[in-house]
Design a protein around this motif. Structure first.
Motif, PDB file in Angstrom:
ATOM      1  N   VAL A   1      -0.314 -67.765  15.277  1.00 48.55           N
ATOM      2  CA  VAL A   1       0.736 -66.962  15.943  1.00 48.55           C
ATOM      3  C   VAL A   1       1.497 -66.122  15.164  1.00 48.55           C
ATOM      4  CG1 VAL A   1       2.812 -67.276  17.545  1.00 48.55           C
ATOM      5  CG2 VAL A   1       0.735 -68.979  17.848  1.00 48.55           C
ATOM      6  N   LEU A   2       1.881 -66.870  13.875  1.00 48.38           N
ATOM      7  CA  LEU A   2       2.771 -66.202  12.812  1.00 48.38           C
ATOM      8  C   LEU A   2       1.858 -64.971  12.420  1.00 48.38           C
ATOM      9  CD1 LEU A   2       3.897 -69.058  10.758  1.00 48.38           C
ATOM     10  CD2 LEU A   2       5.420 -67.593  12.500  1.00 48.38           C
ATOM     11  N   THR A   3       0.521 -64.984  12.442  1.00 50.56           N
ATOM     12  CA  THR A   3      -0.345 -63.912  11.672  1.00 50.56           C
ATOM     13  C   THR A   3      -0.398 -62.904  13.009  1.00 50.56           C
ATOM     14  OG1 THR A   3      -1.806 -65.362  10.377  1.00 50.56           O
ATOM     15  CG2 THR A   3      -2.789 -63.172  11.181  1.00 50.56           C
ATOM     16  N   ALA A   4      -0.270 -63.196  13.990  1.00 50.49           N
ATOM     17  CA  ALA A   4      -0.414 -62.297  15.001  1.00 50.49           C
ATOM     18  C   ALA A   4       0.719 -61.435  14.900  1.00 50.49           C
ATOM     19  CB  ALA A   4      -0.592 -62.901  16.490  1.00 50.49           C
ATOM     20  N   LEU A   5       1.941 -62.136  14.862  1.00 52.18           N
ATOM     21  CA  LEU A   5       3.320 -61.362  14.803  1.00 52.18           C
ATOM     22  C   LEU A   5       3.246 -60.504  13.778  1.00 52.18           C
ATOM     23  CD1 LEU A   5       5.889 -64.288  15.780  1.00 52.18           C
ATOM     24  CD2 LEU A   5       5.351 -62.370  16.923  1.00 52.18           C
ATOM     25  N   ALA A   6       2.912 -61.148  12.578  1.00 55.60           N
ATOM     26  CA  ALA A   6       3.032 -59.977  11.175  1.00 55.60           C
ATOM     27  C   ALA A   6       1.955 -58.977  11.295  1.00 55.60           C
ATOM     28  CB  ALA A   6       2.597 -61.160  10.117  1.00 55.60           C
ATOM     29  N   VAL A   7       0.762 -59.281  11.661  1.00 54.44           N
ATOM     30  CA  VAL A   7       0.028 -58.312  11.722  1.00 54.44           C
ATOM     31  C   VAL A   7       0.257 -57.041  12.693  1.00 54.44           C
ATOM     32  CG1 VAL A   7      -2.574 -57.529  12.355  1.00 54.44           C
ATOM     33  CG2 VAL A   7      -2.089 -59.890  10.865  1.00 54.44           C
ATOM     34  N   SER A   8       0.571 -57.427  14.018  1.00 57.68           N
ATOM     35  CA  SER A   8       0.904 -56.403  14.954  1.00 57.68           C
ATOM     36  C   SER A   8       2.068 -55.788  14.421  1.00 57.68           C
ATOM     37  CB  SER A   8       1.278 -57.198  16.397  1.00 57.68           C
ATOM     38  OG  SER A   8       2.463 -58.025  15.996  1.00 57.68           O
ATOM     39  N   GLY A   9       3.152 -56.090  13.918  1.00 57.75           N
ATOM     40  CA  GLY A   9       4.401 -55.511  13.333  1.00 57.75           C
ATOM     41  C   GLY A   9       3.713 -54.617  12.279  1.00 57.75           C
ATOM     42  N   GLN A  10       3.137 -55.058  11.502  1.00 55.06           N
ATOM     43  CA  GLN A  10       2.636 -54.375  10.170  1.00 55.06           C
ATOM     44  C   GLN A  10       1.706 -53.130  10.582  1.00 55.06           C
ATOM     45  OE1 GLN A  10       0.854 -57.196   7.416  1.00 55.06           O
ATOM     46  NE2 GLN A  10       2.826 -58.152   7.295  1.00 55.06           N
ATOM     47  N   THR A  11       0.772 -53.514  11.567  1.00 57.87           N
ATOM     48  CA  THR A  11      -0.235 -52.493  12.091  1.00 57.87           C
ATOM     49  C   THR A  11       0.489 -51.582  12.686  1.00 57.87           C
ATOM     50  OG1 THR A  11      -1.897 -54.312  12.450  1.00 57.87           O
ATOM     51  CG2 THR A  11      -2.001 -51.975  13.623  1.00 57.87           C
ATOM     52  N   VAL A  12       1.448 -51.624  13.684  1.00 58.53           N
ATOM     53  CA  VAL A  12       2.241 -50.811  14.543  1.00 58.53           C
ATOM     54  C   VAL A  12       2.873 -49.869  13.334  1.00 58.53           C
ATOM     55  CG1 VAL A  12       4.287 -50.389  16.038  1.00 58.53           C
ATOM     56  CG2 VAL A  12       2.317 -51.765  16.591  1.00 58.53           C
ATOM     57  N   ALA A  13       3.679 -50.469  12.292  1.00 58.91           N
ATOM     58  CA  ALA A  13       4.575 -49.683  11.353  1.00 58.91           C
ATOM     59  C   ALA A  13       3.815 -48.640  10.639  1.00 58.91           C
ATOM     60  CB  ALA A  13       5.001 -50.754  10.516  1.00 58.91           C
ATOM     61  N   VAL A  14       2.429 -49.305  10.239  1.00 63.62           N
ATOM     62  CA  VAL A  14       1.820 -48.232   9.338  1.00 63.62           C
ATOM     63  C   VAL A  14       0.757 -47.218  10.114  1.00 63.62           C
ATOM     64  CG1 VAL A  14       1.453 -49.723   7.471  1.00 63.62           C
ATOM     65  CG2 VAL A  14      -0.379 -49.841   9.101  1.00 63.62           C
ATOM     66  N   VAL A  15       0.491 -47.612  11.573  1.00 60.00           N
ATOM     67  CA  VAL A  15      -0.005 -46.729  12.316  1.00 60.00           C
ATOM     68  C   VAL A  15       0.747 -45.578  12.931  1.00 60.00           C
ATOM     69  CG1 VAL A  15      -1.477 -46.286  14.647  1.00 60.00           C
ATOM     70  CG2 VAL A  15      -2.068 -48.205  12.874  1.00 60.00           C
ATOM     71  N   GLY A  16       2.121 -46.074  13.022  1.00 58.08           N
ATOM     72  CA  GLY A  16       3.182 -45.196  13.468  1.00 58.08           C
ATOM     73  C   GLY A  16       3.252 -43.917  13.166  1.00 58.08           C
ATOM     74  N   PRO A  17       3.318 -43.432  11.944  1.00 60.20           N
ATOM     75  CA  PRO A  17       3.291 -42.257  11.361  1.00 60.20           C
ATOM     76  C   PRO A  17       2.239 -41.291  12.305  1.00 60.20           C
ATOM     77  CG  PRO A  17       3.814 -43.389   9.471  1.00 60.20           C
ATOM     78  CD  PRO A  17       3.215 -44.433  10.688  1.00 60.20           C
ATOM     79  N   ALA A  18       0.955 -41.813  12.084  1.00 67.19           N
ATOM     80  CA  ALA A  18      -0.314 -41.117  12.682  1.00 67.19           C
ATOM     81  C   ALA A  18      -0.169 -41.039  14.283  1.00 67.19           C
ATOM     82  CB  ALA A  18      -1.589 -41.783  12.209  1.00 67.19           C
ATOM     83  N   LEU A  19       0.202 -42.094  14.837  1.00 61.89           N
ATOM     84  CA  LEU A  19       0.701 -42.174  16.275  1.00 61.89           C
ATOM     85  C   LEU A  19       1.514 -41.024  16.472  1.00 61.89           C
ATOM     86  CD1 LEU A  19       0.101 -43.032  19.268  1.00 61.89           C
ATOM     87  CD2 LEU A  19       1.782 -44.930  18.769  1.00 61.89           C
ATOM     88  N   GLY A  20       2.906 -41.241  15.767  1.00 57.52           N
ATOM     89  CA  GLY A  20       3.877 -40.102  16.093  1.00 57.52           C
ATOM     90  C   GLY A  20       3.296 -38.580  15.827  1.00 57.52           C
ATOM     91  N   GLY A  21       2.576 -38.412  14.833  1.00 56.96           N
ATOM     92  CA  GLY A  21       1.799 -37.013  14.711  1.00 56.96           C
ATOM     93  C   GLY A  21       1.219 -36.618  15.739  1.00 56.96           C
ATOM     94  N   LEU A  22       0.432 -37.292  16.255  1.00 60.50           N
ATOM     95  CA  LEU A  22      -0.401 -37.136  17.552  1.00 60.50           C
ATOM     96  C   LEU A  22       0.395 -36.733  18.606  1.00 60.50           C
ATOM     97  CD1 LEU A  22      -3.379 -39.715  17.162  1.00 60.50           C
ATOM     98  CD2 LEU A  22      -3.367 -37.096  16.587  1.00 60.50           C
ATOM     99  N   LEU A  23       1.296 -37.659  18.919  1.00 56.90           N
ATOM    100  CA  LEU A  23       2.212 -37.272  20.081  1.00 56.90           C
ATOM    101  C   LEU A  23       3.139 -36.385  19.988  1.00 56.90           C
ATOM    102  CD1 LEU A  23       3.584 -41.019  20.694  1.00 56.90           C
ATOM    103  CD2 LEU A  23       1.958 -39.954  22.054  1.00 56.90           C
TER     104      LEU A  23
END
Length: 486
Positions: A151-173
């Motif tokens: 559960v702790l890994t899922a919380l950390a991985v999801s937050g980190q994934t979104v944080a690092v994917v965010g710029p690419a996603l933001g650029g596409l949007l």
């Protein structure tokens, strides 16, 4: 305060007595990623927003600082309320505010209104993570299994994934619908959180009046004044603003005096002051995220202005960072190994920041991608290590407020990164400014490594016994020692 988590209104069956309630995972994760997604997508929107409103980087940086200032204050305040009154109601109110802020930003006619929307986003996104940590601890106590690594890994991985994917996603949007889409996306996310939270988050029933003395409003007010005054000065340090650090110091002294005297303080300084390992975890969180966010904001702006890339392309250039962070988090998540992760992450952060000194306006694309890939690894390691350390080091009764403070130090790092970015890029994100920022980040990474190497407590972090596990052991012992029992 002791509380009991009751069956949610949308549940048809009670959760298993020995397994984590999987219905909680979706609202926990979706709510927890609201802040990182808003933190990261804005990185590629700063330049288009500046063009739209005719604002220089020194003004658009407040879109970053406003959210983090609100979050730095809001996380521990709401975390304390979660500890006192339960996670459900705070989660629902907070995620509803996110939807309102998304609409406000999408329709904002001026930069000032846009900054106000970011403040509201900061407060709204402050509820979900403390609520998730409270639920995780409650489930560990209910099931008697204090190893919620998944559960702790899922919380950390999801937050980190979104944080690092965010710029690419933001650029596409932005490429599809313009910069306002990065605000509009909060509306459907908020709606999904409200539906999942209403269906699955358990209600809380108080079983004692331990928390009935009320909220420590004066303590919260002094804490807020201290942070706001300090960060306003750091965002624009000038001799004529001398009164701001003085105000922060006065508020800090008054806050300490208040918290040491009241029976139920907002931040229990007696316990916190005696928990040196937890204080060291907070310091490392600050240092690590100062570097992570300064790279994300500073490097992204340089890619657009110093290297001449468009917003969409600049976002895509950070994809290797996203991939390496996600890969490392996924592969190492179920192994706690806090000290090893911190040492390896610190060393690689030093290497990555040093590599920024080799970057210039004519650098080949492979070098830009390689720097991001290297710096993605410490993001994957350090975030997991800090969250696991906090879970082991914090007082279980105050886990939500302790988690809120961890996020506060994370966002203080983000505010420090914003201040550094504004200082090194006062007018334009050029290569000289990037190299100055790189030297600043090398120094911070070296300090992070030093604080890890001298902390011997990291090698002794082990799972705790939960209340239920302890009760079972006690019952077995009593059974063995009772006459007539086998």
């Amino acid at each position: 305060m002791t509380s009991k988590l009751l069956k949610g209104p949308g549940r048809d069956t009670q959760p298993s007595a020995t397994a984590f309630d999987r219905h909680l995972i979706a609202p926990m994760i979706l709510g927890s990623v609201l802040n990182p997604i808003n933190s990261s997508m804005i990185a590629v929107a700063l330049v288009p927003i500046g063009i739209a409103f005719g604002a220089p980087p020194a003004e658009t940086v407040w879109l970053v600082s406003a959210l983090y200032l609100a979050t730095a204050v809001g996380q521990p305040v709401i975390g304390r309320l979660v500890d006192m009154y339960g996670p459900r109601r705070l989660y629902l109110v907070g995620t509803a505010l996110v939807g309102v802020a998304g609409l406000m930003g999408a329709l904002a006619p001026t930069l000032g209104v846009l900054i106000a929307a970011r403040v509201l986003l900061g407060f709204g996104t402050s509820a979900a993570y403390p609520a998730a940590m409270r639920l995780t601890r409650s489930e560990a106590e209910r099931t008697g299994q204090d190893s919620p690594a998944g559960v702790l890994t899922a919380l950390a991985v999801s937050g980190q994934t979104v944080a690092v994917v965010g710029p690419a996603l933001g650029g596409l949007l932005i490429g599809v619908g313009g910069w306002r889409v990065v605000f509009t996306v909060n509306v459907p996310l908020s709606a999904a959180c409200l539906v999942l939270g209403a269906l699955w988050l358990p209600r809380t029933r108080k079983e004692s009046a331990a928390g009935d003395r009320g909220v420590d409003l004066p303590g919260m007010a002094l804490f807020t004044a201290m942070l706001v005054a300090l960060m306003l000065f750091l965002m624009g340090p000038r001799a004529d603003r001398w009164y701001l650090p003085v105000l922060a110091a006065v508020a800090a002294v008054a806050f300490a005096v208040r918290e040491l005297r009241v029976p139920d303080p907002f931040v229990d300084l007696r316990v916190l002051g005696g928990n040196v390992p937890l204080l060291a975890t907070y310091l490392r969180q600050f240092l690590a995220y100062t570097t992570a966010y300064a790279f994300m904001y500073g490097f992204t702006q340089w890619l657009e202005e110093g290297r001449g890339l468009g917003a969409s392309t600049a976002g895509l250039a950070l994809v290797p960072l996203s991939v390496s962070a996600l890969t490392v988090s996924t592969l190492t998540g179920r192994r706690e190994a806090v000290r090893a992760k911190l040492v390896a992450g610190s060393l690689l952060q030093l290497v990555g920041c040093g590599a920024l000194l080799l970057v210039h306006s004519g650098s080949p694309v492979w070098l830009l991608l390689a720097v991001g890939a290297v710096l993605g690894v410490p993001q994957g390691l350090i975030g997991l290590a800090a969250q696991t350390a906090l879970y082991r080091q914090a007082d279980p009764a105050r886990i939500a407020s302790a988690a809120g403070l961890l996020r506060t130090f994370m966002y203080l790092g983000a505010l420090g990164a914003s201040a550094a970015t504004a200082a090194f890029f006062p007018h334009r994100a050029d290569t000289a400014g990037l190299h100055g920022l790189a030297l600043f980040l090398v120094a911070g990474s070296a300090l992070l490594l030093a604080t890890t190497l001298v902390d011997r407590s990291l090698g002794s972090l082990t799972p705790r016994e939960t209340t239920r596990t302890t009760a079972r052991a006690s019952a077995r012992s009593t059974s063995r020692n009772t006459p007539g029992k086998a």
